[in-house]
Design a protein around this motif. Structure first.
Motif, short mmCIF file in Angstrom:
data_model
loop_
_atom_site.label_atom_id
_atom_site.label_comp_id
_atom_site.label_asym_id
_atom_site.label_seq_id
_atom_site.Cartn_x
_atom_site.Cartn_y
_atom_site.Cartn_z
N LEU A 44 10.36 36.09 -26.98
CA LEU A 44 11.73 36.32 -26.53
C LEU A 44 12.53 37.10 -27.57
N TYR A 45 12.30 36.78 -28.84
CA TYR A 45 12.99 37.53 -29.90
C TYR A 45 12.61 39.00 -29.85
N ARG A 46 11.32 39.28 -29.77
CA ARG A 46 10.87 40.68 -29.77
C ARG A 46 11.29 41.41 -28.49
N SER A 47 11.43 40.66 -27.41
CA SER A 47 11.79 41.29 -26.14
C SER A 47 13.28 41.58 -26.04
N TYR A 48 14.12 40.72 -26.66
CA TYR A 48 15.56 40.81 -26.43
C TYR A 48 16.35 41.21 -27.67
N PHE A 49 16.06 40.62 -28.81
CA PHE A 49 16.88 40.86 -29.99
C PHE A 49 16.40 42.04 -30.84
N SER A 50 15.13 42.41 -30.72
CA SER A 50 14.61 43.48 -31.58
C SER A 50 14.67 44.82 -30.84
N THR A 51 14.40 45.87 -31.58
CA THR A 51 14.37 47.22 -30.99
C THR A 51 12.95 47.61 -30.62
N ASP A 52 12.15 46.62 -30.20
CA ASP A 52 10.78 46.87 -29.78
C ASP A 52 10.58 46.59 -28.29
N GLY A 53 11.44 45.80 -27.70
CA GLY A 53 11.23 45.36 -26.33
C GLY A 53 12.11 46.08 -25.32
N MET A 54 12.94 45.29 -24.62
CA MET A 54 13.81 45.86 -23.61
C MET A 54 14.69 46.97 -24.18
N PHE A 55 15.12 46.77 -25.40
CA PHE A 55 16.11 47.67 -25.99
C PHE A 55 15.47 48.52 -27.11
N GLY A 56 14.23 48.92 -26.88
CA GLY A 56 13.50 49.72 -27.86
C GLY A 56 13.60 51.21 -27.62
N SER A 57 12.54 51.92 -27.98
CA SER A 57 12.57 53.39 -27.95
C SER A 57 12.70 53.94 -26.53
N ILE A 58 12.09 53.27 -25.55
CA ILE A 58 12.19 53.75 -24.17
C ILE A 58 13.62 53.65 -23.68
N SER A 59 14.29 52.55 -24.01
CA SER A 59 15.69 52.40 -23.63
C SER A 59 16.55 53.45 -24.32
N ARG A 60 16.26 53.73 -25.58
CA ARG A 60 17.02 54.74 -26.32
C ARG A 60 16.88 56.12 -25.67
N ILE A 61 15.68 56.45 -25.25
CA ILE A 61 15.46 57.71 -24.53
C ILE A 61 16.26 57.73 -23.24
N SER A 62 16.33 56.57 -22.57
CA SER A 62 17.03 56.48 -21.30
C SER A 62 18.52 56.75 -21.46
N TRP A 63 19.17 56.07 -22.44
CA TRP A 63 20.62 56.24 -22.54
C TRP A 63 21.04 57.52 -23.25
N SER A 64 20.11 58.20 -23.84
CA SER A 64 20.47 59.46 -24.51
C SER A 64 20.01 60.67 -23.69
N PHE A 65 18.75 61.07 -23.86
CA PHE A 65 18.26 62.29 -23.23
C PHE A 65 18.32 62.23 -21.71
N VAL A 66 17.75 61.15 -21.15
CA VAL A 66 17.60 61.10 -19.70
C VAL A 66 18.96 61.09 -19.01
N PHE A 67 19.86 60.23 -19.48
CA PHE A 67 21.16 60.17 -18.81
C PHE A 67 21.90 61.49 -18.90
N MET A 68 21.92 62.10 -20.07
CA MET A 68 22.69 63.34 -20.23
C MET A 68 22.15 64.44 -19.33
N PHE A 69 20.84 64.50 -19.14
CA PHE A 69 20.29 65.55 -18.29
C PHE A 69 20.46 65.21 -16.81
N ILE A 70 20.43 63.94 -16.45
CA ILE A 70 20.74 63.58 -15.07
C ILE A 70 22.19 63.93 -14.75
N LEU A 71 23.08 63.65 -15.69
CA LEU A 71 24.49 63.99 -15.50
C LEU A 71 24.66 65.51 -15.40
N PHE A 72 23.94 66.23 -16.23
CA PHE A 72 23.96 67.69 -16.16
C PHE A 72 23.51 68.17 -14.78
N GLY A 73 22.43 67.58 -14.27
CA GLY A 73 21.95 67.95 -12.94
C GLY A 73 22.97 67.64 -11.85
#
Length: 707
Positions: A177-206
């Motif tokens: 649960l710690y690694r999934s929720y509190f760390s930057t390895d699980g839900m809020f890791g690199s994939i989430s970071r890509i989602s709120w940065s690159f992916v969102f900005m380009f979807i908004l651009f589209g």
């Protein structure tokens, strides 16, 4: 034309329909509108001048778009217009807000206790995972939540019960649960970071592009360029879907938005209905291969490989072009065989289209320029959004006002909602793969099953991608499969190139020191060269601990990086096949619904027309199609185009005329000569000459009768 720019690559519910049917309350509709604008502005701030901790941002990203999903998509269709739905969603909204606020206010307290959970930590982390499972179930069905549950229970429960290579001693539930929720390895890791940065900005651009009228411009431009060609309406589908897909990144949305125009056009011209739907499905699938967006794949690939986004999209361009040409060759062959006639098109000419819509090119030019100049993709997308607004004021008909800008923000946020919760949830699976070492184990298994054969490795990955694609959207399938199999594919491609160097006698002196430890007598052979089999045998004797150093010394950092990109690009391409391969081929099903053709038979047709999804990855694996020198790229592109055309003719038994058995056999030989890796340049020239000889023999004038 109403075009969707949703980045998800699965069959999604129509959010507008749900909002209309499910949310009859005016207050809820207004809240969705206002909250979508808030999310868009907040993410723009975060990606430009914001300095918040990434964990907080990822949690906010999940909660914000989770709230939007809860309001737009009901827990069950039977709850439409139900007060029960409103109660459920209100509780979900409170819980979603709570899991973010808990991280913000109680994260420090957790570390002050030495990362020992108290009751609040247990509740918050468990609720966060359950919310992710429910939101993904609403948007994508049961497959992905089931996959997440299997992965999480493997870590804490049944992994220790199984024997063999996949046995895992297990972690405590608290650690998971710690690694999934509190760390930057699980839900809020690199994939989430890509989602709120690159992916969102380009979807908004589209979304801004579509709101400014760029979708109409793309279709009009495609019709004006291709309508007069042989099989013109089919080429309109190929060109229009390619251009639309280059900014939308969603194959299903691409099919729906362009197919409502292109499929009737193809039917009117005389193309068979199933073929028309198949062409649209195959072309729309290619939209995810076309830079700059590539269905979020380019951003994830850049994160995995640590190669710049600009490099990724630059090396992806020629393979994408080859794919669309391969689909176009099917169009021409079928047009010739079915004697498709030219359809009168009273649409605007190319000159008229550019005169009225040239300003739509400005934002794309700004985007490319900023990327080439080295600005980050998020910054480039933000400035390009402003360029969309300013350039629209140069138009007479689509000048964006304040309400248009707000509508674009709302549509961008809605388009992002399902993608955001999906990528956050997939982060849980990626975390399990990296924590347990399953990725390395799976890669070793692939290598073992394939017995070191690159072609068998590619076949295994293709089969795995097809199976995963039956339940996972393309982007999620690529993330999972890339994590599992990219190391094995990278090693095989890198070792094949090293074997070529060893066989040619061009191995650098620094690398020879490794072989001195393995087999000192081999140094004399390495100096003059040896057979490929001898080189492979010698390389197999090198301990695995030394192979990484050997590859670095022999190939160089730049080549190593391109091989890694090649491995990921191949996996990304193969992940697209689920769009057009039965039994689950959502893009083909969407096209079949428009053409009113049998879904499964349409899927088989689309699968045939999308054969470039398999041929071009083979070229990537065995040739320097990704990252080669200019001369290599020119040669591979020219012979690749001719070879793909010859391949289509062999499959269809038709070129410019019906092919007899002899001509078909000769074209097969030409195809092999043109596409076979490592074949001598002279044989490629002979293959090209053979193709053109058969082409010119059957060449006939095209009927010009107007329909």
């Amino acid at each position: 034309m109403n075009s969707s720019t949703s980045q998800t690559d699965t069959s999604q519910p129509d959010l507008k329909d749900f909002e209309t049917a499910h949310r009859s309350q005016v207050g809820v509709t207004r809240f969705v509108f206002a909250f979508s604008i808030f999310l868009a502005i907040a993410h723009i701030y975060i990606n430009t001048i914001g300095t918040l901790p990434e964990l907080w941002v990822s949690a906010f990203h999940f909660s914000g778009f989770g709230i939007l999903c809860a309001l737009l998509i009901p827990a069950h269709p039977s709850l439409l217009k139900s007060k029960t739905a409103l109660i459920i969603d209100t509780l979900m909204i409170i819980a979603l807000a709570g899991v973010t606020l808990y991280i913000v206010f109680f994260e420090d307290a957790l570390y002050a206790r030495g990362v020992t959970f108290d009751t609040g930590d247990w509740i918050a982390s468990t609720v966060a995972i359950l919310l992710a499972l429910e939101l993904i179930r609403r948007t994508s069905g049961w497959f992905i939540p089931t996959l997440i549950i299997v992965a999480l229970t493997y870590v804490v429960l049944w992994g220790q019960w199984i024997g063999g290579t996949f046995s895992f001693p297990g972690l405590s539930v608290e650690t998971l649960l710690y690694r999934s929720y509190f760390s930057t390895d699980g839900m809020f890791g690199s994939i989430s970071r890509i989602s709120w940065s690159f992916v969102f900005m380009f979807i908004l651009f589209g979304a801004f592009l579509v709101k400014s009228g760029a979708g109409d411009f793309i279709i009009d431009l495609s019709r004006s360029l291709a309508s007069k060609m042989i099989g013109g309406p089919g080429f309109v589908a190929v060109l229009g879907s390619g251009l639309m897909g280059s900014v939308s990144g969603s194959s299903v949305a691409n099919t729906v938005s362009t197919g409502v125009i292109t499929i009737p056009l193809m039917r009117k011209a005389g193309f068979p209905a199933r073929f028309s739907a198949g062409i649209e499905a195959a072309a729309s699938t290619g939209g995810q291969l076309m830079p700059p967006v590539m269905g979020a794949g380019a951003f994830i690939m850049a994160s995995y490989t640590q190669v710049s986004y600009v490099t990724i999209i630059s090396v992806a361009a020629i393979p994408a072009l080859l794919y669309f040409l391969s689909v176009g060759f099917f169009v021409r062959v079928e047009a010739k065989r079915s004697k498709v006639i030219a359809v009168e098109d009273d649409g605007p000419t190319v000159k008229e289209v550019f005169k009225s819509g040239w300003h739509h090119i400005v934002p794309l030019a700004v985007l490319v320029t900023l990327l080439v100049q080295g600005f980050t993709p998020t910054y480039a997308a933000g400035i390009s959004i402003l360029a969309v607004i300013f350039s629209s004021w140069l138009s007479r008909h689509h000048r964006m006002n304040a309400m248009d800008i707000l509508d674009a923000m709302v549509q961008g946020a809605k388009n992002m909602s399902t993608t955001a919760v999906l990528l956050v949830g997939i982060g849980l699976v990626v975390n399990v793969i990296s924590t347990t070492g399953v990725g390395n184990t799976f890669s070793l298994m692939i290598t073992g099953w394939a017995d070191g054969s690159l072609i068998f490795t590619l076949i295994l990955i293709a089969l795995a991608s097809l199976i995963l694609g039956m339940g996972l959207p393309v982007t999620a399938s690529y993330i999972v499969l890339g994590t599992l199999s990219a190391p094995a594919l990278y090693n095989l491609i890198a070792e094949s190139q090293l074997i070529e160097i060893m066989a040619s006698g061009a191995l650098p002196e620094a690398a020879k020191a490794v072989f001195m430890l393995v087999d000192p007598e081999s140094l004399s052979k390495l100096a003059v060269g040896m057979s490929a089999d001898e080189a492979a045998l010698l390389l197999s004797q090198v301990p695995s601990d030394f192979k990484g150093m050997l590859l670095d010394q022999s190939l160089g950092a730049e080549t190593i990086a391109m091989i890694l990109v090649t491995a990921h690009m191949i996996i990304f391409w193969l992940s697209q096949d689920s769009n057009v391969t039965p039994p689950v081929c959502l893009t083909a099903f969407a096209a079949a619904a428009i053409a009113k053709t049998p879904p499964m038979r349409t899927g088989l047709t689309a699968w045939k027309l999308a054969k470039g999804l398999y041929i071009i990855p083979l070229l990537m694996a065995y040739t320097p199609l990704v990252g080669g020198s200019f001369e290599e790229m020119v040669r591979l592109t020219i012979f690749g185009i001719i070879g793909l055309y010859a391949f289509v003719a062999v499959m269809e038994g038709y070129l410019e005329d019906e092919l007899n058995l002899l001509s078909r056999g000769l074209l097969l030989i030409a195809t092999i000569a043109l596409l076979w890796p490592g074949i001598h340049f002279v044989w490629q020239l002979i293959g090209a000459a053979l193709f053109f000889a058969i082409f010119l023999k059957g060449f006939k004038s095209y009927p010009q009768t107007s329909a």
